[in-house]
Write an enzyme that holds these catalytic residues in place. Structure first.
Site, short mmCIF file in Angstrom:
data_model
loop_
_atom_site.label_atom_id
_atom_site.label_comp_id
_atom_site.label_asym_id
_atom_site.label_seq_id
_atom_site.Cartn_x
_atom_site.Cartn_y
_atom_site.Cartn_z
N HIS A 1 0.78 -1.24 0.00
CA HIS A 1 0.00 0.00 0.00
C HIS A 1 0.82 1.29 0.00
O HIS A 1 0.25 2.36 -0.25
CB HIS A 1 -0.93 0.02 1.22
CG HIS A 1 -2.31 0.48 0.92
ND1 HIS A 1 -2.59 1.52 0.05
CD2 HIS A 1 -3.52 0.06 1.38
CE1 HIS A 1 -3.90 1.71 -0.01
NE2 HIS A 1 -4.49 0.84 0.78
N TYR B 1 -13.69 4.58 10.03
CA TYR B 1 -12.95 5.06 8.86
C TYR B 1 -13.58 4.51 7.60
O TYR B 1 -13.86 3.32 7.49
CB TYR B 1 -11.49 4.60 8.94
CG TYR B 1 -10.67 4.84 7.69
CD1 TYR B 1 -9.96 6.02 7.53
CD2 TYR B 1 -10.59 3.89 6.68
CE1 TYR B 1 -9.19 6.26 6.39
CE2 TYR B 1 -9.82 4.12 5.53
CZ TYR B 1 -9.13 5.29 5.40
OH TYR B 1 -8.38 5.52 4.27
N SER C 1 -12.63 5.01 3.43
CA SER C 1 -11.61 5.60 2.56
C SER C 1 -12.24 6.46 1.48
O SER C 1 -13.19 6.05 0.81
CB SER C 1 -10.77 4.50 1.91
OG SER C 1 -9.81 5.04 1.05
N THR D 1 -5.48 9.80 0.08
CA THR D 1 -6.80 9.47 0.62
C THR D 1 -7.15 10.45 1.74
O THR D 1 -6.30 11.14 2.27
CB THR D 1 -6.84 8.04 1.20
OG1 THR D 1 -5.89 7.93 2.27
CG2 THR D 1 -6.55 7.01 0.12
#
Length: 586
Positions: free
Chosen positions: A331, A440, A442, A453
């Site tokens: 990532h 959360y 995204s 993001t």
């Protein structure tokens, strides 16, 4: 890259707006009015003391740059985090099953060939730009590209935007191929090469290199790729007998960095193998399992058995023995927008290729990579395998599919499908724990130069009012419905703010980093409100793609629920993983 020189810069939010959002989003997480009062005081103090100077320095540093203020700090956050990539960072995207029967090696060869064509298109500079079309009747007209291409790159974005077409940042594609996150003490490095031709193929504990491009730079035909993969699958000797060095990539980063250095220095053969892995265009995992049940498929694509994974590669294509396929990606280098575009295109191209083509001998035979492991390193690999098993056994995963909760039904009811899914998660947590927790979702900020993001905060005062009403048996249905709709409408507003550079989290993240670097300890970053906001309990991500069946990621701390979900015209679904031992994980 036609629009890259004219993309808008990501705005730095006004300090007072961010502090307003801080108090607003903290409110439903706090225990009582006293905690809320402390949060308000901390925000007020920051606005009068350290905040203005830090904000001024941030604005000054942003002047004269053409990038996002969050880009480099966010990249550094990933590379400096010492947590294992396993479950904590690497997500997976599972492709739709193919309708026509096919074999593992045939589907893998077609996907690899398609990926090679994608790379060649990218290298030639003719990959179609990522564009969000708000007026497709205009921007998808056959003449539109011809008109827009005549615009100078310095104004191309604005010319397209005038027709309702908003170009997205495409800088992340530079690290999609030939890229590896190499562990180092304290901070990893993202390393890439420019001209390698081979892919890494993993089968059990064995690793091989297979040429994806010939000497002229052309993508090797699918039949030859399948021939090479067939040769690997039928290779004499059990892949299970190989050392499974890939287990080491699932260790904490400093530990893996130390072991990698020892591995490289132990024998020249190891150095050559590591170099071949690092320089591979990407990795392919020929998984020897054949999962059918949805949860088993998700686990195979998220972590598998560990022995045939190299988590440091920018991405790995995974194809199981029954020809199910997925992408598992590291990532730090990028986010879902680039990977999703890549997934869509290689899926579309690969399904249009013949599944019955006879394999042919590859002009260059696969080369097996060898590792020489002295006893201490062999013991480290065995220990890493045991820790991998313990980590995976310590997680639960539940899946659900529903055909009555669909985009069509929700839109007919006049509510946002994504907002309804998020409120469903809020209600589930309220019933499970009797409280509202930090959540959360995204949001991509690819609408800006070097955007990454932002956090969509699904837990709000409106969502808490909705869940409290639904958990109260005496509330009339009309009030429940009104509060539900209000919470969903509000979620749409929060989402819009996050995507347009008006979120809270990334701004506070940078200010907190700046304060730390200067030896400052503002009360706001020590407050209960900030810590509760920072500890994400429900981490969610949605994906919308015709090419994907599902996707998911792991919980990144013991109290986290990791939820990957999708809403389609005919069905909705989600998978949730956690470290808890629940009586009913569904």
């Amino acid at each position: 890259m036609h629009f890259q020189d004219s993309l808008p810069k990501m705005p730095i939010p006004a300090l007072d707006k961010t502090l307003e959002r801080f108090v607003y989003f903290a409110q439903p997480l706090l225990e009582d009015d006293d905690e809320l009062l402390l949060a308000q005081r901390a925000a007020f103090a920051f606005a009068r003391q350290e905040g203005p100077q830090l904000q001024a320095e941030l604005l000054e540093a942003d002047k004269g740059t053409y990038t996002s203020y969050i880009s480099q700090p966010w990249f550094e956050m990933y590379l400096r985090d010492r947590s294992p990539l396993l479950l904590n960072f690497n997500p997976q995207l599972t492709f739709q099953d193919e309708q026509a029967p096919t074999s593992q090696t045939n589907r893998a060869a077609r996907l690899c060939h398609s990926a090679g064509l994608f790379l060649k298109t990218l290298e030639k500079g003719v990959l179609e730009p990522d564009i969000f079309h708000t007026a497709p009747k205009k921007s998808k007209h056959p003449l539109w590209p011809e008109v827009i291409r005549l615009l100078p790159r310095s104004i191309a974005f604005y010319g397209a935007a005038a027709t309702g077409a908003y170009a997205l940042d495409m800088s992340q594609y530079a690290n999609l191929f030939r890229s590896t996150r190499v562990p180092q003490l304290g901070r990893d490095e993202l390393c890439s090469v420019a001209d390698s031709r081979h892919i890494l193929v993993q089968r059990g504990g064995a690793m091989w290199t297979v040429e994806l491009f010939d000497e002229a730079g052309n993508t090797v035909p699918t039949a030859q790729l399948q021939g090479a993969l067939d040769a690997i699958v039928s290779s004499p000797g059990s892949a299970a007998d190989k050392p499974g060095v890939g287990f080491l990539t699932g260790l904490p980063r400093d530990e893996w960095a130390t072991l990698r250095a020892s591995l490289a220095s132990a024998d020249g053969t190891n150095s050559l193998a590591l170099r071949a892995i690092d320089e591979a265009v990407f990795a392919l995992c020929l998984d020897d399992t054949a999962p059918e049940e949805l949860g088993a498929v998700n686990r195979a694509m998220l972590h598998g058995k560990g022995t045939d994974r190299w988590l440091d590669k920018s991405f790995q294509l995974i194809v199981t023995a029954n020809a199910k396929a997925a992408i598992n990606f590291e990532h730090s280098w990028g986010d879902g927008v680039a990977v999703l575009r890549f997934a869509n295109e290689i899926y579309d191209y690969s399904v249009g290729m013949p599944t019955s083509e006879s394999p042919a001998p590859h002009k260059t035979m696969p080369k097996e990579l060898k590792f020489v492991l002295p006893p201490p390193l062999a013991e480290s690999v065995n220990d890493a395998a045991k820790r991998f098993d313990a980590t995976i056994c310590g997680t639960q995963l539940a899946t659900v599919m529903a055909d009555h909760f669909t985009t069509g039904a929700l839109k007919r009811a006049g509510v946002s499908p994504d907002g309804m899914m998020q409120m469903a998660f809020q209600l589930a947590m309220a019933k499970l724990r009797g409280t509202t927790v930090s959540t959360y979702e995204s949001a991509s900020t690819a609408a800006f130069k070097h955007g990454r993001t932002e956090t969509i905060r699904s837990a709000t005062p409106e969502s808490r009012a909705f869940t409290e009403a639904f958990c109260n048996g005496s509330e009339p249905i009309s009030r429940k419905a009104a509060l539900m709709r209000a919470a969903v409408r509000n979620h749409t507003r929060v989402t819009r703010d996050a995507m347009t550079g008006n979120g809270m989290d990334r701004h506070l993240f940078v200010l907190a980093q700046m304060a730390k670097e200067r030896g400052l300890k503002p009360a706001i970053f020590e407050s209960a409100a900030y810590h509760k906001l920072s500890k994400i309990i429900i981490s969610t991500s949605t994906l919308s793609s015709h090419a994907l069946a599902n996707g998911g990621f792991g919980p990144f701390h013991p109290d986290c629920f990791a939820v990957g979900y999708a809403i389609r015209p005919d069905v909705s679904g989600a998978q949730a993983s956690c470290c808890h031992l629940l009586t009913s994980p569904s």
